[in-house]
Design an enzyme around this catalytic site. Structure first.
Site, short mmCIF file in Angstrom:
data_model
loop_
_atom_site.label_atom_id
_atom_site.label_comp_id
_atom_site.label_asym_id
_atom_site.label_seq_id
_atom_site.Cartn_x
_atom_site.Cartn_y
_atom_site.Cartn_z
N ASP A 261 26.18 -76.11 5.35
CA ASP A 261 27.44 -76.63 4.83
C ASP A 261 28.67 -76.53 5.74
OD1 ASP A 261 25.77 -76.90 2.64
OD2 ASP A 261 26.76 -75.36 1.44
N LYS B 155 22.68 -81.39 -0.79
CA LYS B 155 22.27 -80.46 -1.84
C LYS B 155 23.35 -80.35 -2.91
CE LYS B 155 23.78 -76.14 0.43
NZ LYS B 155 24.62 -75.52 -0.57
N CYS C 57 27.13 -69.87 -0.40
CA CYS C 57 25.93 -70.64 -0.05
C CYS C 57 25.04 -69.94 0.98
CB CYS C 57 26.32 -72.04 0.43
SG CYS C 57 27.09 -73.03 -0.89
#
Length: 180
Positions: free
Chosen positions: A14, A76, A109
């Site tokens: 990310d 995602k 994350c």
């Protein structure tokens, strides 16, 4: 335990246009992830780059996207990449039991991804100097929690030199130039 290039895959989590700039140390994340991507590419290590809700958070940072192998970016919606079927299946398909994880945010994350893959039987190496959070305290807490849970906390240089395994190779010469 040492990281082995033949047993590893790289997972960048990310590092996206609308999220990266608000991290405590975004330049360190970009530099670290860039070195990891270059090293993985040079050593033929499979790469996966996740993007959390790219419609809102934007795509992967341009400088990293340029280094990302084709067809390696996976969207995602779960915080944990290990809970995202497309990413989990991709890593399982590599048939490599070590996963090197870097990215943002360390306490959300990255942490959930690392713990999830650890619980799935992977040897997980979290690259502390290629991770960040908006607050430095969150980054520190995430690294401490993962270490206490049995995950290996490493640095970019640890990863690259363990992947290389020895000096006096063309790969060593290429990657050592990047680090200097």
């Amino acid at each position: 335990m040492l990281m082995d290039a033949a047993a590893s895959s790289l997972l960048i989590v990310d590092v996206q246009q609308n999220l990266g700039p608000v991290m405590a140390d975004p330049r360190a994340v970009y530099r670290g992830c860039s070195l990891l991507l270059r090293g993985a590419t040079r050593l033929d290590i499979p790469v996966t780059v996740s993007e959390q809700y790219p419609k809102g958070l934007g795509p992967t940072m341009g400088e990293l996207l340029e280094l990302t192998p084709a067809n390696s970016v996976v969207e995602k919606i779960h915080f944990s990449c290990a809970a995202e079927p497309a990413i989990k299946d991709r890593l399982d398909g590599f048939n490599r039991k070590q996963v090197v994880v870097a990215g943002i945010e360390a306490h959300v994350c990255v942490l959930q991804t690392a713990i999830g893959f650890h619980q799935a039987g992977y040897q997980v190496f979290v690259v502390a100097d290629a991770c960040s959070s908006r607050l430095a305290a969150n980054h520190q807490a995430a690294m401490a929690r993962m270490a206490a849970g049995g995950l290996s906390i490493v640095t970019v240089e640890m990863v690259l030199f363990e992947w290389l395994h020895r000096a006096a190779t063309p790969e060593f010469k290429d990657l050592s130039r990047l680090i200097k």
